[in-house]
Enzyme design. Structure first.
Site, PDB file in Angstrom:
ATOM      1  N   TRP A   1      85.224 111.183 -10.012  1.00 52.67           N
ATOM      2  CA  TRP A   1      84.206 110.420 -10.742  1.00 52.67           C
ATOM      3  C   TRP A   1      84.401 110.585 -12.250  1.00 52.67           C
ATOM      4  O   TRP A   1      84.207 109.637 -13.010  1.00 52.67           O
ATOM      5  CB  TRP A   1      82.803 110.894 -10.350  1.00 52.67           C
ATOM      6  CG  TRP A   1      81.699 110.202 -11.102  1.00 52.67           C
ATOM      7  CD1 TRP A   1      81.104 109.020 -10.788  1.00 52.67           C
ATOM      8  CD2 TRP A   1      81.053 110.662 -12.303  1.00 52.67           C
ATOM      9  NE1 TRP A   1      80.125 108.705 -11.718  1.00 52.67           N
ATOM     10  CE2 TRP A   1      80.087 109.703 -12.660  1.00 52.67           C
ATOM     11  CE3 TRP A   1      81.208 111.787 -13.120  1.00 52.67           C
ATOM     12  CZ2 TRP A   1      79.269 109.835 -13.776  1.00 52.67           C
ATOM     13  CZ3 TRP A   1      80.402 111.916 -14.233  1.00 52.67           C
ATOM     14  CH2 TRP A   1      79.444 110.948 -14.556  1.00 52.67           C
ATOM     15  N   HIS A   2      84.788 111.770 -12.667  1.00 52.32           N
ATOM     16  CA  HIS A   2      84.936 112.031 -14.099  1.00 52.32           C
ATOM     17  C   HIS A   2      86.139 111.332 -14.712  1.00 52.32           C
ATOM     18  O   HIS A   2      86.141 111.070 -15.918  1.00 52.32           O
ATOM     19  CB  HIS A   2      85.015 113.536 -14.366  1.00 52.32           C
ATOM     20  CG  HIS A   2      83.690 114.223 -14.353  1.00 52.32           C
ATOM     21  ND1 HIS A   2      83.092 114.675 -13.196  1.00 52.32           N
ATOM     22  CD2 HIS A   2      82.825 114.520 -15.363  1.00 52.32           C
ATOM     23  CE1 HIS A   2      81.925 115.228 -13.495  1.00 52.32           C
ATOM     24  NE2 HIS A   2      81.736 115.150 -14.798  1.00 52.32           N
ATOM     25  N   GLY A   3      87.140 111.026 -13.928  1.00 54.26           N
ATOM     26  CA  GLY A   3      88.287 110.352 -14.513  1.00 54.26           C
ATOM     27  C   GLY A   3      89.387 110.086 -13.512  1.00 54.26           C
ATOM     28  O   GLY A   3      89.564 110.840 -12.542  1.00 54.26           O
TER      29      GLY A   3
END
Length: 483
Positions: free
Chosen positions: A338-340
């Site tokens: 989700w973060h990257g």
């Protein structure tokens, strides 16, 4: 070459961040003047339009992204109503699938498509194939990860019959687009603000409280996070092969402070803006660097994201009741991704999974029993976890590890052995302020002396110090905008 995507830097610089002269002295006063003067029945109209204007400033080179958000409101509005029209579970499930496919489909296209294309191309190359999937090279819409989770939670709650589908498209649009938490959270569920969207009170007291929270967050962002970020940027500019071991540790601790006070500061500003508008947003942090374990840390850090994964992924999969190990693995892989769209984020998620499982198997009880050991453990683990998070190039990450731990191998020659003394002196005050603020003591003192005359003077001084820093160009974008 395997490609990843977080955020286009040129777009990032155009965002009207909360810690900017434009936002504080132009957008916010004009918006609040209109908002407070308008009748109550029209406040959501003003908030919705004002939020779209705010968002437009960040995507004005690609105004279609504003249209994309408006269409998202319509699609999710219709999908939820269609679910509410029937009690047949199969039909409701199909509508839910349509809504989630729409929401996460766009997130995949913008954030993850090039990552998969690059990895498939690399995999084909390993087998001697000449297949080359073209890259889309799309710029990531600001805040898409946050508002996708937010609107998806609304659809799931309607499906679970926790809430009824919203009949007012204006209320749903205001919920999704509300500018204080639109682009970097906190992730707010519809059920938590539904009543406030319909009816909320406004007063001078709430305005004052909101301004206080906003100023505290502004100070943490501009006076601490930006300074720590400058040190981390200098370490990157020098080159990891040319820094000493002490400077390497100083640098990664600088990033550790930067990401905390950057995001914590933003969350406080968002909460303060919400108070000004009559809303109560949830807290997103609770002194995470005082945690005794990584498990405890993630109960205190980005609380609304953790709650989202727990409520909508972990518990539906079975939680602790069955397949706990698999469920935990899935949650942390998704958290990392989700973060990257980059392998370092997947590695980061896997590292957190290993640490948390190890703590659940017994280490956590030991750390809770002996707090001193817990704090020492976290002083070592926290910066190392942020190292994996912050450096997207795996080769550079390995190089940095050789600087932190010289016995892992030679990473190059340092410029001079006293480099950490030079930079330590330059950033001493900011780093000391960061350490003190991590303890939570300044917040406790503030709550105790909140209405003292000297506290008011201090906040005024903080505000104008921040204005000066912003005026001379120290208005760095928020780190979490890129996620």
């Amino acid at each position: 070459m395997i490609r990843s995507k977080t955020c286009n830097s040129s777009e990032e610089g155009k965002i009207m961040v909360f810690s900017s002269i434009t936002f504080i002295f132009y957008f916010l006063p004009i918006f609040l003047a209109i908002y407070y003067l308008i009748p109550k029945r029209l406040k959501n109209v003003v908030l919705f339009i004002g939020s779209l204007v705010f968002y437009y400033f960040g995507v004005k080179d690609r105004p279609v992204y504003v249209l994309l958000m408006i269409i998202s409101v319509f699609v999710n509005y219709i999908t939820a109503i269609q679910m509410d029209k029937t009690e047949e579970k199969a039909v409701r499930k199909r509508w839910l699938a349509v809504g989630l496919f729409y929401n996460f489909g766009w997130l995949f296209v913008f954030k993850y498509m090039d990552f998969f294309s690059g990895n498939l191309n690399a995999l084909a190359g390993l087998f001697g194939k000449e297949i080359q999937i073209p890259y889309a090279n799309l710029v990531l819409p600001i805040g898409i990860s946050f508002y996708t989770f937010q609107i998806s939670s609304y659809l799931i709650d309607v499906y679970w019959e926790k809430i009824k589908a919203e009949r007012s498209i204006l209320s749903l649009g205001t919920y999704l687009c509300m500018f204080p938490q639109l682009i970097a959270g906190p992730i707010v569920t519809y059920s938590s603000v539904k009543k406030q969207l319909k009816k909320r009170s406004h007063s001078f007291f709430k305005l004052e409280q909101g301004l206080r929270e906003f100023t505290i967050g502004l100070g943490l962002k501009v006076l601490i996070a930006n300074q720590a970020g400058s040190l981390w940027n200098q370490v990157n500019a020098i080159g990891f092969e040319s820094i000493s071991t002490p400077l390497a540790w100083l640098g990664i601790w600088a990033y550790t402070f930067q990401i905390y006070f950057d995001f914590y500061g933003y969350s406080l500003m968002a909460k303060g803006l919400g108070q000004m508008l009559g809303f109560r947003f949830p807290d997103n942090f609770h002194n995470p660097y005082l945690a005794l374990s990584m498990t405890d840390f993630w109960r205190r850090w980005h609380i609304t994201l953790g709650s989202w994964f727990r409520e909508y992924v972990y518990i539906p999969m079975g939680g602790n009741r069955r397949h706990m190990l698999i469920n935990t693995f899935v949650v942390w892989m998704l958290t990392g991704f989700w973060h990257g769209a980059s392998w370092n984020f997947i590695l980061w998620g896997f590292l957190l999974f290993l640490l948390i499982i190890t703590e659940k198997k017994g280490l956590g009880k030991f750390l809770e029993k002996y707090p001193a050991a817990g704090h020492l453990y976290m002083m070592f683990v926290i910066p190392l976890s942020w190292l994996v998070f912050s450096i997207t190039d795996l080769g550079q990450m390995r190089l940095y590890l050789t600087r932190l731990f010289p016995f892992l191998g030679s990473g190059g020659n340092t410029v001079f052995q006293g480099d950490f003394i030079k930079y330590g002196k330059m950033y001493l005050i900011s780093l000391l302020a960061a350490v003190i603020c991590c303890t939570g003591y300044p917040r406790k003192l503030y709550e105790k002396k909140k209405y003292h005359f000297l506290t008011g003077l201090f906040l005024v001084a903080v505000f104008w110090a921040c204005v000066y820093c912003m005026y001379i160009g120290m208005d760095d974008p928020f780190l979490y905008f890129q996620f």
